[in-house]
Design an enzyme around this catalytic site. Sequence first.
Site, PDB file in Angstrom:
ATOM      1  CE  LYS A  22      -3.014   2.589   3.373  1.00 30.29           C
ATOM      2  NZ  LYS A  22      -1.712   3.643   3.743  1.00 30.29           N
ATOM      3  CG  ASN A  23       2.586   2.579   3.597  1.00 35.36           C
ATOM      4  OD1 ASN A  23       1.343   3.224   3.420  1.00 35.36           O
ATOM      5  ND2 ASN A  23       3.062   1.926   4.918  1.00 35.36           N
ATOM      6  CB  CYS A 116      -4.822   8.847   9.558  1.00 38.67           C
ATOM      7  SG  CYS A 116      -4.153   7.654  10.477  1.00 38.67           S
ATOM      8  NE  ARG A 121      -0.022  10.186   9.243  1.00 41.16           N
ATOM      9  CZ  ARG A 121      -0.369   9.063   8.580  1.00 41.16           C
ATOM     10  NH1 ARG A 121      -1.487   8.424   8.820  1.00 41.16           N
ATOM     11  NH2 ARG A 121       0.656   8.717   7.728  1.00 41.16           N
ATOM     12  N   PRO A 122       0.477  17.139  10.310  1.00 40.88           N
ATOM     13  CG  PRO A 122       1.951  18.490  11.172  1.00 40.88           C
ATOM     14  CD  PRO A 122       1.515  17.162  11.573  1.00 40.88           C
ATOM     15  CG  ASP A 124       2.365  22.639   9.133  1.00 45.77           C
ATOM     16  OD1 ASP A 124       1.291  22.570   8.495  1.00 45.77           O
ATOM     17  OD2 ASP A 124       2.465  23.278  10.297  1.00 45.77           O
ATOM     18  CG  LEU A 125       7.170  18.410   8.116  1.00 49.44           C
ATOM     19  CD1 LEU A 125       7.572  17.167   8.714  1.00 49.44           C
ATOM     20  CD2 LEU A 125       8.405  19.515   8.318  1.00 49.44           C
ATOM     21  CG  ASP A 305       2.464   2.175   9.149  1.00 45.75           C
ATOM     22  OD1 ASP A 305       1.994   3.202  10.110  1.00 45.75           O
ATOM     23  OD2 ASP A 305       2.415   2.240   8.239  1.00 45.75           O
ATOM     24  NE  ARG A 397      -7.207   4.771   4.919  1.00 45.15           N
ATOM     25  CZ  ARG A 397      -6.293   5.113   5.671  1.00 45.15           C
ATOM     26  NH1 ARG A 397      -6.535   4.881   6.879  1.00 45.15           N
ATOM     27  NH2 ARG A 397      -5.226   5.597   5.023  1.00 45.15           N
TER      28      ARG A 397
END
Length: 416
Positions: A22-23, A116, A121-122, A124-125, A305, A397
């Site tokens: 998935k990732n 999620c 988990r912003p 911003d990065l 995870d 998911r």
Amino acid sequence: MDSIHMYGGNFLRGETKIQGSKNAVLPILAASLLIKGTCVIENCPRIADVYHMQNLLQELGCTVTWSGNQITVDASYVNENSMGGESVRRMRSSVMLLGALLGRIGEVAMTYPGGCVIGKRPIDLHLTSLSQMGVEIVEEEYHFTAKVKKLKGVDYTMPFPSVGATENMILAAALAEGTTVIRNAAKEPEITALCEFLKAAGANIEGVETKVLTITGVKELHEVKYKVPNDRIVAGTYLIAALACSGSIFLEQAPIEHLHALIETAKHMGGNITVNGDGLGIDVIRRIKAIPCLKTEVYDGFPTDLQSQIMAAMAVAKGESIIEETIFENRFRIVDELRKMGADIRTEKNRAYIIGRKRLEGAVVEAEELRGGAALVVAGLSAKGKTVVNNRHFIERGYEDICRDFRNLGADINIG
């Protein structure tokens, strides 16, 4: 019903095949936007997040078709720059399309991604790193826009080795003007897969599998066929289930090279691991032992995870375990549900203290996110009696068919 029903307490025995990652596949699907042609992606898992990504690509003008576990993306024409709707709100990885769209058409408008509840988990990065490449970003309450005339290479140090932000910079840099150096880059296997895909399409990327990536922009990328690696988190979930339930299982096509931290943990807990060219086997013949302290880390440490799943196993281990979560501040949402099953767990800030019990008791529990949902299935398989895990859609998911795979391993489990 949106649930999974199981009767636990049985040893696991048998073998099952591990699906595609998935990732890895989600950023690769995003990368297909950079190619004015057709890409064929093999070993693609049929999971909800991939279907959401398919919907987004189609909304942007791509043609997407399936044949078994092979997906074909024709991105010859991209005629839309706006992304919203359910697929963005339900899937965090939709943010991967940001760097790809900026590289392809230079303009994006999108609602803030969701999907999620495990932490802030912003993004911003993502936005900060892309702004260094000349992107103008305007943020509003529910959405933002990003524009750039021409992406420019930059020498940038990530304040944290974020997987998603690293992937977005790679996607933006592939066709940018000049050279981009990403320092303190994430080096998870999914980053490697994305770089391999782009390099096969003609991208100039150096430093793969290191913390310093150098991407020299090229004028265009060409059509490519690529096979997605197998899913290390799915394999890890099933290996942990064998620890919790005991038994003897074999995981066909498990990505052994990406499971070292978990394999060492499993050995310490009493699992006997065997490895060959076809996959990975684990035998557990007695009650597993506690781990005094386990800490989640960026790759190649123990993956966050798999933290919920290992907690479910520790709940039935002999002795006391401690988990320290260093990646996401809200990964302990599963604790209350495990307590419904009789688990002895207390939390303090980013640590969980677990006193193992011989057996959990079946209960009706609620999945709130993907990996926590899978962990509740692991707990249910080890528990006495019937367990019902509601909100199956979270698990779908990332797991193609968790009930099928566990039935292959001898579990009594079905969709409710």
